[in-house]
Each structure stands twice: as C-alpha cells, then as structure tokens.
Design an enzyme around this catalytic site. Structure first.
Site, PDB file in Angstrom:
ATOM      1  N   LYS A 102       0.897  -1.298  -0.145  1.00  0.00           N
ATOM      2  CA  LYS A 102      -0.120   0.126   0.001  1.00  0.00           C
ATOM      3  C   LYS A 102       0.759   1.103  -0.095  1.00  0.00           C
ATOM      4  O   LYS A 102       1.642   1.465   0.834  1.00  0.00           O
ATOM      5  CB  LYS A 102      -1.070   0.071   1.184  1.00  0.00           C
ATOM      6  CG  LYS A 102      -1.758   1.138   1.216  1.00  0.00           C
ATOM      7  CD  LYS A 102      -2.657   1.250   2.514  1.00  0.00           C
ATOM      8  CE  LYS A 102      -3.572   2.347   2.510  1.00  0.00           C
ATOM      9  NZ  LYS A 102      -4.510   2.365   3.689  1.00  0.00           N
ATOM     10  N   LYS A 111      -2.463  -1.546  -3.932  1.00  0.00           N
ATOM     11  CA  LYS A 111      -2.989  -0.399  -3.630  1.00  0.00           C
ATOM     12  C   LYS A 111      -2.296   1.003  -3.688  1.00  0.00           C
ATOM     13  O   LYS A 111      -1.356   0.918  -3.245  1.00  0.00           O
ATOM     14  CB  LYS A 111      -3.919  -0.332  -2.480  1.00  0.00           C
ATOM     15  CG  LYS A 111      -4.975   0.777  -2.047  1.00  0.00           C
ATOM     16  CD  LYS A 111      -5.364   0.644  -0.704  1.00  0.00           C
ATOM     17  CE  LYS A 111      -6.078   2.107  -0.316  1.00  0.00           C
ATOM     18  NZ  LYS A 111      -6.262   2.178   0.937  1.00  0.00           N
TER      19      LYS A 111
HETATM   20  C1  PBG Z   1      -7.337   3.341   5.517  1.00  0.00           C
HETATM   21  C2  PBG Z   1      -7.643   3.324   4.118  1.00  0.00           C
HETATM   22  C3  PBG Z   1      -7.371   4.244   3.091  1.00  0.00           C
HETATM   23  C4  PBG Z   1      -7.963   3.832   1.846  1.00  0.00           C
HETATM   24  C5  PBG Z   1      -8.558   2.339   2.419  1.00  0.00           C
HETATM   25  N1  PBG Z   1      -8.275   2.236   3.662  1.00  0.00           N
HETATM   26  C6  PBG Z   1      -6.926   5.550   3.322  1.00  0.00           C
HETATM   27  C7  PBG Z   1      -5.613   5.745   3.631  1.00  0.00           C
HETATM   28  O1  PBG Z   1      -4.687   5.043   3.727  1.00  0.00           O
HETATM   29  O2  PBG Z   1      -5.340   6.971   4.041  1.00  0.00           O
HETATM   30  C8  PBG Z   1      -8.258   4.520   0.700  1.00  0.00           C
HETATM   31  C9  PBG Z   1      -9.484   3.933  -0.091  1.00  0.00           C
HETATM   32  C10 PBG Z   1      -9.523   4.739  -1.124  1.00  0.00           C
HETATM   33  O3  PBG Z   1      -8.982   5.944  -1.386  1.00  0.00           O
HETATM   34  O4  PBG Z   1     -10.576   4.437  -1.900  1.00  0.00           O
HETATM   35  N2  PBG Z   1      -6.064   3.170   5.952  1.00  0.00           N
END
Ligand code: PBG
Length: 335
Positions: free
Chosen positions: A205, A259
C-alpha cells in the site's frame, strides 16, 4: 527502398486484423475476461436511518445508514457480487487520539456487519483494519509527538479485528501498514477460535495522493496531520513491494492486495508472477473520481471506460478488484 521501409517478408500472410474482424472472433481469441466474481464493492457508512448522502468528491457515491447498507448488500448479492467492504464516516466529535471507537463492538461497522449478515447471509463482508476513521489526527496508528508507534498500535488493531470478526466479518483487511500486524492479528484470531477468518492484507500500500476523496468520504481529510509516508510505501519503489508481500504471506495472509490500482499495475503483475497468491487490487477513490468526473462531463463513454479500466486489472494478473464501480460493472456484465 531502405531495409527499414521494405515490408516484412511474411506480409500479407500475417495480418493481425483477421482475428479482430468480427465480434465472435474477438470473443474467441480474448485472453482475459471480467466477471461479477471479480468485483468487491466498497461502501461508506454513516449514522441514522434512511440516509443516502452524496460524497461530494466522488460523483455517484453515497454514505449510507445501516438500513441503506443492508439494501445495498441485497442489491449486490442479487447481482452475485461476492464481497462488500465497509468503511465508516466518523464526525470529528466522535474521534479521539487513540481511535477508541475502533474497538467498540457497537460501532457503525460492527452494527452494519451484524445487520448485513442477518439479512444477506450469502455475501462476504470485508472490514478494514486501521485506526484512521476513528483518530482525531487521521493517522492509521497511535501517535506520540509526530511518530506513529508500531508495536503499541498492533494491540489496538488486534482488538479492532476481533470486534469485527465477532460481529460477523468474513475477511479482515489490515490497511494500516504497521510492521507485524498480519502475524499479530492471525495469532489473536487463532487463539480466539476464529480459525477460518480470511485475511486480505493491504500488502503493498503506497503513500498516495489518490486517496484524497476517500479521506473526505470518511471524514478524515480535515483531520489528517501531516502525511502517511512513515508507514505507507514510497511510490518510487517496486522491489520493496515484493518484500512487503512476502512478509504478509509468511505472517498468515490468505490473499494480498496492491493499492492504488491502475497507476500500480506493474506491481500487481510482479506480485502475481512472483507469489501466485490470490492477488487483488484496489481501484481507489481518486482513480474512481478521475473516471467518474470525466464521465459526468461527457468526456468518456461511461460503460466502456468502466469495463476497460477493470479489464486492465485482469490483464495485469489480478484475481479481483475493489472498485466503487462494482455495482455499475456488475449490471453491465449481467446485461
Ligand atoms: C485506511 C484506508 C484508506 C483507504 C482504504 N483504507 C486511506 C488511507 O490510507 O489514507 C483508501 C481507499 C480509497 O482511496 O478508495 N487506512
């Protein structure tokens, strides 16, 4: 004529267009396919009853109260979408420094999980594990000064995972990027007898600007102090993603995720090739909003761009995609 200008000797024996000439032939030679089985649908939750509140930064996406979330799950199940993913909006007043609402068995996510499980037993429920929907500072972990504490955060994440599983969550998806969280959660699940709970790790991520609209949707955007670069990955790195994925597999993940999605298809492809694991990608909020915004302005052909963007994930090797387009895509695929 120079060497370069001369036609290839096999031309016209080889004509790439022959296989493309009609629909049946294109279908026959298609290397990949997209089906409803590839779709995971993230939805946003909010308090109240009968509430369907538009998310201003995500055209066509709403926050839903629990009763509306149940209706959404029914719709998704009727279209054979395998999984719905739940994300809570939390107003500033309910957030605190430690994100204590995360471990409350009666929080919005747990109530929605119970309600959906009871009404729609045949859809999988995925719950995110991270503190950011609940912290006053908007970070995924516990903050001391300007440092996100790793090991102290793990305890909170484990407790959060447990209340979600006890509410009926099928897939725990740690999205926090703390080191060792998959191992900690797996050990706690085993100890509590939840031996069949699946873990889909947000394994690679990235610290991405494409999450902007999501943070608005869950009420974190005003809250977030600084950025998440001390725990989420640097967009410059690819090899490091493979190390992250290897660790999460070793720690007990059943499925791994990359992601964001489209800008990171090289990572999806490498992860699938290297590990052969069930591999997923998240077409995140910013990717959604770019496409949905252009559709809204009439710049893209809606149906085609939705399906093309999702097919790209399949071509890269993904087994499925978390996408805010899931319902639209499922309708198109069923038509
Ligand atoms: C939480 C999380 C995030 C997303 C999914 N879980 C945001 C982040 O890490 O700031 C993003 C999902 C999206 O942008 O659709 N940790």
């Amino acid at each position: 004529m120079t060497e370069k200008q001369r036609p290839a000797p096999s031309f016209p024996a080889i004509r790439m267009r022959r296989n493309r000439k009609v629909d049946w032939s294109r279908r026959l030679v298609a290397e990949n396919s997209l089906s409803v089985n590839d779709l995971l649908w993230p939805i946003f939750l909010t308090e109240g009853n009968g509430v369907l509140e538009p998310v201003s930064t995500m055209p066509g996406v709403h926050r839903r109260s629990v009763d509306e979330a149940v209706r959404a799950a029914e719709e998704a199940a009727a279209l054979d979408i395998p999984v719905i993913a739940l994300f809570p909006f939390t107003p500033t007043g309910k957030r605190d420094a430690t994100g204590s609402l995360a471990t409350d068995p009666d929080n919005l996510v747990c109530r929605a999980t119970r309600a959906i499980k009871a009404a729609v037993p045949n859809i999988g429920i995925l719950c995110d594990v991270a503190l950011d929907p609940y912290t006053s500072h908007g970070h995924d972990g516990l903050l001391a000064g300007d440092v996100i504490l790793n090991d102290e955060t793990l305890e909170a994440l484990v407790a959060q995972a447990l209340v979600q599983v006890e509410a009926g969550c099928d897939i725990i998806a740690p999205s926090d990027m703390m080191d060792g969280r998959v191992a900690a959660i797996r050990a706690a699940l085993e100890a509590a007898g939840h031996t069949n709970t699946q873990i889909m790790a947000y394994a690679a991520k990235y610290a991405s600007a494409f999450y902007g609209p999501f943070r608005d949707a869950i009420g974190s955007s005003g809250a977030l102090k600084g950025d998440k670069r001390t725990y989420q990955m640097d967009p410059a790195n690819g090899d490091e993603a493979l190390r992250e994925v290897a660790l999460d597999i070793a720690e007990g993940a059943d499925m791994v995720m990359v992601k964001p999605g489209l800008p990171y298809l090289d990572i999806v492809s490498r992860v699938k090739a290297e590990f052969g694991m069930p591999t997923f990608a998240y077409q995140v909020s910013g990717e959604y909003s770019m496409i949905a915004g252009a559709i809204e302005r009439g710049w893209f052909d809606r149906d085609r761009v939705i399906l093309e963007s999702l097919m790209a994930f399949k071509r890269a090797g993904a087994d499925g995609v978390l996408t805010y387009f899931a319902l639209d895509a499922a309708r198109l695929l069923k038509a």
